[in-house]
Design a protein around this motif. Structure first.
Motif, mmCIF file in Angstrom:
data_model
loop_
_atom_site.group_PDB
_atom_site.id
_atom_site.type_symbol
_atom_site.label_atom_id
_atom_site.label_comp_id
_atom_site.label_asym_id
_atom_site.label_seq_id
_atom_site.Cartn_x
_atom_site.Cartn_y
_atom_site.Cartn_z
ATOM 1 N N VAL A 87 0.852 -1.186 0.000
ATOM 2 C CA VAL A 87 0.000 0.000 0.000
ATOM 3 C C VAL A 87 0.889 1.239 0.000
ATOM 4 O O VAL A 87 1.877 1.315 0.735
ATOM 5 N N ILE A 88 0.502 2.218 -0.804
ATOM 6 C CA ILE A 88 1.257 3.476 -0.847
ATOM 7 C C ILE A 88 0.923 4.279 0.415
ATOM 8 O O ILE A 88 -0.245 4.576 0.678
ATOM 9 N N PRO A 89 1.957 4.625 1.185
ATOM 10 C CA PRO A 89 1.694 5.452 2.371
ATOM 11 C C PRO A 89 1.617 6.928 1.975
ATOM 12 O O PRO A 89 1.941 7.295 0.842
ATOM 13 N N ASP A 90 1.213 7.783 2.890
ATOM 14 C CA ASP A 90 1.294 9.226 2.668
ATOM 15 C C ASP A 90 2.765 9.583 2.509
ATOM 16 O O ASP A 90 3.654 8.871 3.001
ATOM 17 N N CYS A 91 3.043 10.661 1.840
ATOM 18 C CA CYS A 91 4.428 11.091 1.633
ATOM 19 C C CYS A 91 5.085 11.327 2.997
ATOM 20 O O CYS A 91 4.566 12.076 3.822
ATOM 21 N N PRO A 92 6.234 10.714 3.255
ATOM 22 C CA PRO A 92 6.902 10.894 4.545
ATOM 23 C C PRO A 92 7.473 12.308 4.730
ATOM 24 O O PRO A 92 7.779 12.709 5.846
ATOM 25 N N GLU A 93 7.596 13.069 3.649
ATOM 26 C CA GLU A 93 8.155 14.418 3.743
ATOM 27 C C GLU A 93 7.081 15.466 4.012
ATOM 28 O O GLU A 93 7.268 16.364 4.819
#
Length: 166
Positions: free
Chosen positions: A147-153
């Protein structure tokens, strides 16, 4: 075939049998060594006594040709069982399977890109590739399906996928 030809052929076959037996005893012999050894043996001397000069020259040519052919056959058989050749063959098959697998993954991902119109959302399931945040440009390498997570940045939710490299 007349009697003389039959007799010469029999002696020639004895020479070939001698070549094979000498090679079985020492499989490191070269064509030159086998030819020299056989032409000094008793079968060759018997042939030499019965054959004329032209016939003897022809027998020697045939003998050289047949020894070379025999050695090629023997070396081809031993080469096919060589650990080095087997390892090389396995490596080649592995590379080919990786190429096939990679191309099939690329086709699958291309169809996914069409479905998503080139954009993915956090929560979407993807296979492999580099996901690039459309907000900050941060790249996330996805190696396995997940699953694609939210952008960590920047916690943004929209991504594009970089094409797979060969």
């Amino acid at each position: 075939m007349n009697d003389r030809s039959g007799e010469l052929l029999g002696l020639y076959q004895a020479l070939i049998t001698e070549v094979k037996s000498q090679f079985v005893e020492d499989n490191t012999l070269t064509a030159k060594n086998l030819f020299k050894s056989v032409t000094q043996g008793k079968e060759f001397l018997r042939l030499k006594e019965q054959a004329g000069e032209d016939e003897l020259a022809l027998v020697e040519q045939f003998l050289k040709r047949d020894i070379a052919s025999f050695l090629r056959e023997q070396n081809a058989d031993s080469l096919s069982h060589s650990p080095s050749l087997i390892a090389l063959e396995n490596t080649l098959w592995h590379w080919l399977s990786e190429i096939t697998d990679r191309s099939q993954v690329e086709w699958h991902e291309l169809t996914q890109d069409f479905k998503h119109h080139g954009y993915y959302q956090s929560g979407d399931i993807v296979n492999q590739g580099i996901m690039v945040c459309t907000n900050c440009g941060h790249e996330m390498s996805i190696e396995f399906p997940g699953v694609i997570p939210d952008c960590p940045e920047c916690d943004h939710e929209e991504f594009t996928r970089e094409p797979l490299t060969p």
